[in-house]
Write a protein that holds these residues in place. Structure first.
Motif, PDB file in Angstrom:
ATOM      1  N   PRO B 129       0.852  -1.194   0.000  1.00 33.58           N
ATOM      2  CA  PRO B 129       0.000   0.000   0.000  1.00 33.58           C
ATOM      3  C   PRO B 129       0.889   1.246   0.000  1.00 33.58           C
ATOM      4  O   PRO B 129       2.028   1.198   0.471  1.00 33.58           O
ATOM      5  CB  PRO B 129      -0.763  -0.095   1.325  1.00 33.58           C
ATOM      6  N   SER B 130       0.377   2.345  -0.530  1.00 32.13           N
ATOM      7  CA  SER B 130       1.200   3.557  -0.550  1.00 32.13           C
ATOM      8  C   SER B 130       1.444   4.012   0.881  1.00 32.13           C
ATOM      9  O   SER B 130       0.629   3.793   1.777  1.00 32.13           O
ATOM     10  CB  SER B 130       0.509   4.659  -1.353  1.00 32.13           C
ATOM     11  N   GLY B 131       2.595   4.603   1.094  1.00 32.40           N
ATOM     12  CA  GLY B 131       2.960   5.021   2.454  1.00 32.40           C
ATOM     13  C   GLY B 131       3.752   3.967   3.207  1.00 32.40           C
ATOM     14  O   GLY B 131       4.275   4.248   4.282  1.00 32.40           O
ATOM     15  N   VAL B 132       3.854   2.770   2.648  1.00 37.81           N
ATOM     16  CA  VAL B 132       4.680   1.729   3.269  1.00 37.81           C
ATOM     17  C   VAL B 132       5.957   1.582   2.439  1.00 37.81           C
ATOM     18  O   VAL B 132       5.900   1.417   1.225  1.00 37.81           O
ATOM     19  CB  VAL B 132       3.941   0.378   3.335  1.00 37.81           C
ATOM     20  N   SER B 133       7.112   1.667   3.092  1.00 42.62           N
ATOM     21  CA  SER B 133       8.384   1.572   2.376  1.00 42.62           C
ATOM     22  C   SER B 133       8.941   0.164   2.468  1.00 42.62           C
ATOM     23  O   SER B 133       8.848  -0.483   3.508  1.00 42.62           O
ATOM     24  CB  SER B 133       9.414   2.528   2.984  1.00 42.62           C
ATOM     25  N   LEU B 134       9.525  -0.292   1.377  1.00 43.21           N
ATOM     26  CA  LEU B 134      10.184  -1.593   1.393  1.00 43.21           C
ATOM     27  C   LEU B 134      11.695  -1.402   1.456  1.00 43.21           C
ATOM     28  O   LEU B 134      12.270  -0.590   0.724  1.00 43.21           O
ATOM     29  CB  LEU B 134       9.799  -2.410   0.161  1.00 43.21           C
ATOM     30  N   VAL B 135      12.316  -2.146   2.349  1.00 39.80           N
ATOM     31  CA  VAL B 135      13.777  -2.150   2.476  1.00 39.80           C
ATOM     32  C   VAL B 135      14.230  -3.602   2.341  1.00 39.80           C
ATOM     33  O   VAL B 135      13.670  -4.494   2.986  1.00 39.80           O
ATOM     34  CB  VAL B 135      14.222  -1.592   3.842  1.00 39.80           C
ATOM     35  N   ALA B 136      15.210  -3.833   1.481  1.00 38.32           N
ATOM     36  CA  ALA B 136      15.762  -5.190   1.329  1.00 38.32           C
ATOM     37  C   ALA B 136      16.950  -5.326   2.265  1.00 38.32           C
ATOM     38  O   ALA B 136      17.790  -4.431   2.350  1.00 38.32           O
ATOM     39  CB  ALA B 136      16.199  -5.416  -0.105  1.00 38.32           C
ATOM     40  N   ALA B 137      17.009  -6.428   2.981  1.00 36.12           N
ATOM     41  CA  ALA B 137      18.148  -6.695   3.875  1.00 36.12           C
ATOM     42  C   ALA B 137      18.148  -8.171   4.232  1.00 36.12           C
ATOM     43  O   ALA B 137      17.201  -8.897   3.882  1.00 36.12           O
ATOM     44  CB  ALA B 137      18.052  -5.849   5.145  1.00 36.12           C
TER      45      ALA B 137
END
Lengths: 226, 226
Positions: B129-137
């Motif tokens: 959903p917009s407003g949620v950030s994805l970070v790969a780690a």
């Protein structure tokens, strides 16, 4: 050691750095270029850094002919044409070490330019005469460090090839270079990863404002019986 | 530290390993699963390894709702469907950490399965959903080591995101995990490299007959003036 190393297009940073490190390892190095003059300049620069001169300038074809291991150290964009022009000069059973990585830059940001075969090494392997094996290596080390004889390399180089025999031969030879550990990275298609790792490292160097970023793989040693 | 970590599908090796390491770092951990029973089993297993219980079992949706950082630790093949089912549970401003890597195995050999978007993380980012950030780690560390509280991690984790703010937040949080150094790996498209590095490492582990292979980047420190 009785190792003779030839460099195709050895006048750039990568080529000169590798010429230096192989010479420091005790190998006889032939630094090739399209013109003898440029080869002589680069060779002189490297020989000045050594206790005794070990680097001999040559035309590319003579670097190919007289060497047990040949390194392709031209930029990727010139690699195919260069190899085509030297096809006749490879002896059957010889090994070409490909260090190229296809990168493009846009405002200082590096991107990987994927060749149709999946990687530069797979692309170039197709152009070699039969009987010549291609081994990918030296793709991720910083030229900046390689060129400084006082700098400890202290990192790994990923070695991959579809010929297990050629891969083992190159791994064995690299063991003579101080501070650089060869890691057996399996078949050539793994270059799809290794070449991208070079581009990732260019970005890390930029982000961390260094020129020395390099990879080390930990944990490859067999656990000790307890 | 006032960090709350939620795991979506935290019952597998990767999830349990991360639950353990975050708990050891002092975070409050909510281990989510599709069934409370399986979440409870896995949580109990981890809590037994800790001085005090820090891991609470929950349904996935409750792991998402109550946590400042949410980790997606289901296998890649279930990742999209799982995210879709939890869309309503993410609060705006929250951060999802994606650890998935699309791999297929054929006779023990791992291959990277490239998603149409270029990487798993880019693929999954589209579903948030917009407003949620994805970070790969946490894509390249060996689960085997993560799960052993006595094992020193002693390696790097590559952190990338198109949101610099979210990336910095995750980097800061990871600093609390002992022995694991977060490396700022820039924008999300670098996952095309990082995910392939996982597959490369599976091959290295196989070739070297270990389960502990992991990456370290050397030379990222600024050279000392001198």
């Amino acid at each position: 050691m009785n190792l003779s190393i030839g460099l195709i297009g050895g006048t750039g940073d990568e080529g000169r750095g590798l010429a230096l490190r192989w010479a420091m390892a005790g190998a006889r190095v032939t630094l090739g270029s399209r013109t003898l003059e440029r080869a002589a300049e680069a060779s002189e620069e490297i020989n000045k850094l050594l206790d005794e001169p070990r680097v001999t300038p040559a035309l590319n074809r003579d670097a190919v002919r007289g060497s047990s291991l040949v390194l392709l150290t031209v930029p990727f964009d010139h690699a195919a044409a260069t190899l085509e022009s030297l096809r006749e000069d490879f002896e059957p059973g010889s090994v070409l070490i490909d260090i190229t990585v296809p990168v493009s830059f846009d405002k200082g940001r590096a991107s990987y330019v994927e060749p149709p075969e999946g990687s530069a090494s797979e692309h170039l392997q197709k152009l070699l005469p039969s009987g010549v094996s291609l081994v990918a290596a030296f793709k991720t080390e910083p030229a900046h460090l390689m060129l400084d004889p006082e700098a400890r390399l202290d990192c790994d180089t990923f070695v991959s090839s579809d010929s297990k025999e050629a891969r083992d031969r190159v791994i064995e030879a690299i063991r003579s270079i101080e501070g650089l550990r060869p890691v057996d990275a399996g078949p050539l298609h793994n270059c799809r990863t290794i070449e991208r790792m070079t581009v990732l490292m260019i970005g890390l160097n930029r982000r961390y404002k260094v020129r020395t970023g390099r990879f080390r793989v930990l944990g490859l040693e067999q656990p000790q019986a307890g």
